[in-house]
Design a protein around this motif. Structure first.
Motif, PDB file in Angstrom:
ATOM      1  N   ILE A  35      43.067  85.529  81.587  1.00  0.00           N
ATOM      2  CA  ILE A  35      41.792  86.281  81.615  1.00  0.00           C
ATOM      3  C   ILE A  35      41.623  87.316  82.836  1.00  0.00           C
ATOM      4  CG2 ILE A  35      39.194  85.887  81.929  1.00  0.00           C
ATOM      5  CD1 ILE A  35      39.879  82.708  81.058  1.00  0.00           C
TER       6      ILE A  35
ATOM      7  N   ASN B  15      38.609  87.443  73.831  1.00  0.00           N
ATOM      8  CA  ASN B  15      37.890  87.088  75.000  1.00  0.00           C
ATOM      9  C   ASN B  15      37.105  85.720  74.532  1.00  0.00           C
ATOM     10  OD1 ASN B  15      37.570  87.755  77.377  1.00  0.00           O
ATOM     11  ND2 ASN B  15      35.457  88.569  77.242  1.00  0.00           N
TER      12      ASN B  15
ATOM     13  N   VAL C  38      32.777  86.874  81.402  1.00  0.00           N
ATOM     14  CA  VAL C  38      34.075  86.917  81.050  1.00  0.00           C
ATOM     15  C   VAL C  38      34.617  88.099  80.914  1.00  0.00           C
ATOM     16  CG1 VAL C  38      35.993  85.647  79.968  1.00  0.00           C
ATOM     17  CG2 VAL C  38      34.123  84.554  80.645  1.00  0.00           C
TER      18      VAL C  38
ATOM     19  N   ILE D 179      36.693  86.949  85.990  1.00  0.00           N
ATOM     20  CA  ILE D 179      35.487  86.060  85.691  1.00  0.00           C
ATOM     21  C   ILE D 179      34.496  86.215  86.949  1.00  0.00           C
ATOM     22  CG2 ILE D 179      34.845  83.579  85.446  1.00  0.00           C
ATOM     23  CD1 ILE D 179      37.654  82.862  84.515  1.00  0.00           C
TER      24      ILE D 179
ATOM     25  N   SER E 199      30.359  87.751  77.187  1.00  0.00           N
ATOM     26  CA  SER E 199      31.810  88.233  77.158  1.00  0.00           C
ATOM     27  C   SER E 199      31.217  89.937  77.313  1.00  0.00           C
ATOM     28  CB  SER E 199      32.123  88.147  75.602  1.00  0.00           C
ATOM     29  OG  SER E 199      33.134  88.989  75.359  1.00  0.00           O
TER      30      SER E 199
ATOM     31  N   TYR F 298      27.904  81.907  78.682  1.00  0.00           N
ATOM     32  CA  TYR F 298      29.199  82.887  78.966  1.00  0.00           C
ATOM     33  C   TYR F 298      28.785  84.090  78.446  1.00  0.00           C
ATOM     34  CZ  TYR F 298      31.431  78.468  80.000  1.00  0.00           C
ATOM     35  OH  TYR F 298      32.111  77.279  80.470  1.00  0.00           O
TER      36      TYR F 298
ATOM     37  N   HIS G 105      39.532  83.344  75.368  1.00  0.00           N
ATOM     38  CA  HIS G 105      39.300  83.040  76.860  1.00  0.00           C
ATOM     39  C   HIS G 105      38.181  82.352  77.194  1.00  0.00           C
ATOM     40  CE1 HIS G 105      41.511  87.263  77.386  1.00  0.00           C
ATOM     41  NE2 HIS G 105      42.343  85.933  76.830  1.00  0.00           N
ATOM     42  N   ILE G 106      36.945  82.381  76.521  1.00  0.00           N
ATOM     43  CA  ILE G 106      35.860  81.780  77.007  1.00  0.00           C
ATOM     44  C   ILE G 106      36.074  80.192  76.497  1.00  0.00           C
ATOM     45  CG2 ILE G 106      33.302  81.509  76.322  1.00  0.00           C
ATOM     46  CD1 ILE G 106      33.153  84.477  76.350  1.00  0.00           C
TER      47      ILE G 106
END
Ligand SMILES: [Zn+2]
Length: 245
Positions: free
Chosen positions: A61, A110, A73, A64, A131, A129, A113-114
């Protein structure tokens, strides 16, 4: 009449118009991490370059941000040219003149990633979250998305557009420490480094085993030296490789 000032301004204008795209390009290419360093540290905690392991998979990532307003993120794509894509397709397109390249939809990337981050922050199931996908200003975005896909020059404004408080000071600190503890970036880099050293050694050994010089690829021959026989490169003195037998 004094002409110095008008002439000076004219030259300034000339320089600006000649190098405009270069100057704005340089500003656009400024690293996202340095842009993020302008955020108020009491509200935003930034971590750059995070590697998270979840099972067999690793998620890398870019940035953050743990903030009063939730978790951001950020995925950065340093692509130029026209960028075409939408929210759900598997692939996006980059077009530079007549050349077309496709790349994996960064929104989906992404989301992965989250997902990995969520697994590391299971104690906080209600976390929000956000993005954000960032492109340099040298790209020309032709995208149709509900997720924020923006130019790096709009990054701070986009982050600051969220103002509803979602986290307490204590939660922020705890999440920050948890992510830092889960970040494998150093171990990850080290293991890649060790892997490459091992590969190099292996290559060297297999070259010697087949009587080839690992430095220049020429043949190896047995030579007599002060301390007995050794393997030397036939290209000596051009190549000084030697290996004890
Ligand atoms: Zn050699």
């Amino acid at each position: 009449m004094n002409l110095i000032l008008p002439i000076f301004l004219f030259f300034l204008f000339l320089i600006w118009s000649l190098f405009r795209s270069r100057i704005t390009g340089l500003i656009g290419e400024k690293k996202v991490s340095s842009i993020l360093s302008f955020l108020d540290r009491s509200k935003y905690k930034v971590i750059n370059n995070i590697v998270l392991k979840s099972g067999e998979r690793t998620a890398q990532i870019d940035h953050i941000i743990i903030s009063d307003f939730g978790i951001f993120v950020i995925e950065t794509k340093n692509y130029k040219g026209w960028i075409l894509g939408n929210e759900n397709s598997n692939y996006w397109k980059q077009v530079i003149f007549k050349r077309k390249e496709k790349f994996y939809n960064p929104i989906r990337q992404n989301l992965g990633h989250i997902w990995a981050l969520k697994r590391h922050l299971r104690e906080y199931p209600g976390l929000e979250y956000k993005s954000i996908i960032v492109f340099p200003s040298t790209a020309y975005l032709k995208v149709n998305t509900s997720t924020k896909v923006i130019y790096s020059t709009r990054l701070l404004k986009t982050i600051k557009s969220y103002s509803d408080i979602k986290l307490t000071e204590a939660e922020k600190e705890d999440i920050f420490q948890k992510i830092k503890a889960s970040n494998m970036v150093e171990t990850y880099d080290r293991s890649l480094h060790i892997k490459s050293i091992k590969q190099r050694l292996k290559k060297r050994e297999s070259a010697i085993a087949s009587n080839k010089c690992p430095q220049c690829g020429d043949d190896l021959v047995i030579r007599n030296g002060k301390f007995g026989k050794f393997l030397g490169c036939i290209a000596y003195p051009g190549c000084k490789f030697s290996h004890s037998i």
